[in-house]
Design a protein around this motif. Structure first.
Motif, short mmCIF file in Angstrom:
data_model
loop_
_atom_site.label_atom_id
_atom_site.label_comp_id
_atom_site.label_asym_id
_atom_site.label_seq_id
_atom_site.Cartn_x
_atom_site.Cartn_y
_atom_site.Cartn_z
N LEU A 66 14.66 11.12 -4.83
CA LEU A 66 13.23 11.34 -4.67
C LEU A 66 12.91 12.83 -4.59
O LEU A 66 13.63 13.58 -3.93
CB LEU A 66 12.73 10.66 -3.39
CG LEU A 66 12.78 9.13 -3.34
CD1 LEU A 66 12.49 8.65 -1.94
CD2 LEU A 66 11.79 8.53 -4.31
N SER A 67 11.81 13.23 -5.23
CA SER A 67 11.38 14.63 -5.13
C SER A 67 10.75 14.82 -3.74
O SER A 67 10.49 13.83 -3.04
CB SER A 67 10.36 14.95 -6.21
OG SER A 67 9.17 14.24 -5.95
N ILE A 68 10.49 16.07 -3.36
CA ILE A 68 9.91 16.32 -2.02
C ILE A 68 8.55 15.63 -1.90
O ILE A 68 8.23 15.02 -0.88
CB ILE A 68 9.81 17.83 -1.76
CG1 ILE A 68 11.22 18.40 -1.59
CG2 ILE A 68 8.96 18.13 -0.53
CD1 ILE A 68 11.30 19.81 -1.11
N TRP A 71 9.04 12.00 -1.50
CA TRP A 71 9.62 11.76 -0.17
C TRP A 71 8.53 11.78 0.90
O TRP A 71 8.51 10.93 1.80
CB TRP A 71 10.70 12.81 0.13
CG TRP A 71 11.43 12.50 1.40
CD1 TRP A 71 11.12 12.93 2.65
CD2 TRP A 71 12.56 11.65 1.54
NE1 TRP A 71 12.00 12.42 3.57
CE2 TRP A 71 12.89 11.62 2.91
CE3 TRP A 71 13.33 10.92 0.65
CZ2 TRP A 71 13.96 10.89 3.40
CZ3 TRP A 71 14.39 10.19 1.14
CH2 TRP A 71 14.70 10.18 2.49
N LYS A 72 7.60 12.74 0.78
CA LYS A 72 6.51 12.84 1.76
C LYS A 72 5.65 11.58 1.74
O LYS A 72 5.29 11.04 2.78
CB LYS A 72 5.64 14.07 1.45
CG LYS A 72 6.25 15.38 1.92
CD LYS A 72 5.35 16.53 1.53
CE LYS A 72 5.98 17.86 1.90
NZ LYS A 72 5.29 19.00 1.28
#
Lengths: 156, 158
Positions: A66-68, A71-72
């Motif tokens: 997952l990218s940041i 993820w957020k």
């Protein structure tokens, strides 16, 4: 996170949650209710509740890293699902005596406080690790630059 | 004997000296060290291994790419791509084969689908849950998975 990693993380958290609840019970009951022992039913609730509270982890399920940003988003979903799970469990297991709004809000705020605290601690640990890694990376680049200088020296 | 430089090589702070000898004498490399450790073996391997190239395909063209120019290898939908500063090439090799070939050098598996060149990483920053985000020298960013952070630390001797 892949299903294998999620299950590993869930199992890890399950034991942390159960141990944490039992430790809290030990401290609080020793102070406020020394004569009130843990019953068999309460132990079953702790073990069962621990398993339920790890289920929101499934919100991080993904075949790709997952990218940041992703993820957020998943983190927010995880938190909302966790809050709903805790409130539902509180109703089902009768943890909320009066079941009024203030009590529900207090419970939700407690979950938020623990969530933020855990996140801050893990962020600090990761920040320390990243600083160490960056220091070593800088040494690596310095060495690389010097090697390149030597190669340039030979090329002349 | 000409003292050339002091360098950090494979985590060893070493002095490089070069001595010019008459043509009749055999040329040689002598390593003076306190102990023959992992760092020394890595230096020997580096000397013994000739500079190899990675084969990358760009359309119908075949390119020979120096591993030094590779930023990272990525597997996407059963295909492996080689990312350099300006181009993205396709590789016919599997990611595990690339890892076997270059893993002992400055390349490192950083996720299930990626192998990064440590020398091209400018810095790392935390990316939640024990993961890190690597920023390359061209400011591109990629995630380092939690389970590979330990390997990165080992590679950097942390």
């Amino acid at each position: 996170m892949t299903i294998k990693n999620i299950l590993r993380s869930m199992l890890n958290d399950y034991f942390i949650i159960c141990t944490g609840i039992i430790a809290c019970q030990l401290v609080l009951r020793s102070i406020y209710a020394p004569d009130n022992d843990l019953t068999l039913n309460e132990l079953v609730f702790i073990l069962f509740g621990g398993a339920i509270f790890t289920l929101p982890h499934l919100s991080f399920l993904s075949n790709k890293e997952l990218s940041i940003r992703q993820w957020k988003k998943r983190r927010v979903i995880h938190f909302i699902v966790l809050e709903i799970t805790v409130v539902c469990c509180a109703y089902l297991f009768g943890w909320l005596e009066g079941a009024n709004l203030l009590e529900v809000l207090t419970l939700m705020l407690s979950v938020l406080a623990v969530y933020v605290l855990v996140w801050l601690i893990s962020w600090q640990i990761d920040k320390g690790s990243s600083e160490l890694i960056n220091r070593k990376l800088a040494e690596f680049h310095e060495a690389d630059e010097e090697t390149a200088n030597i190669e340039r020296h030979f090329d002349k | 004997m000409i003292y050339l430089a002091r360098i950090m090589i494979y985590h060893k702070n070493m002095k490089i000296s070069i001595e010019e000898i008459p043509g009749a004498r055999e040329e040689e490399i002598v390593i003076r060290c306190h102990a023959i450790d992992e760092g020394i073996y890595q230096i020997i391997n580096r000397i013994k291994t000739p500079e190899d190239t990675v084969i990358g395909f760009l359309g119908n063209q075949i390119h020979r790419i120096s591993p030094r120019d590779v930023f990272y290898f990525e597997a996407v939908d059963n295909k492996v791509f080689i990312y350099t500063k300006n181009e993205v090439y396709e590789s016919k090799q599997k990611l595990y084969e690339i890892e076997e070939m270059y893993g002992s050098r400055f390349f490192l598996r950083t996720s299930k689908s990626m192998i990064m060149n440590i020398k091209k990483i400018k810095y790392v920053s935390p990316a939640f849950n024990g993961r890190f985000e690597a920023c390359f020298i061209n400011d591109e960013k990629q995630i380092i998975s939690r389970q590979y952070v330990g390997a990165l630390k080992s590679k950097l001797m942390l």
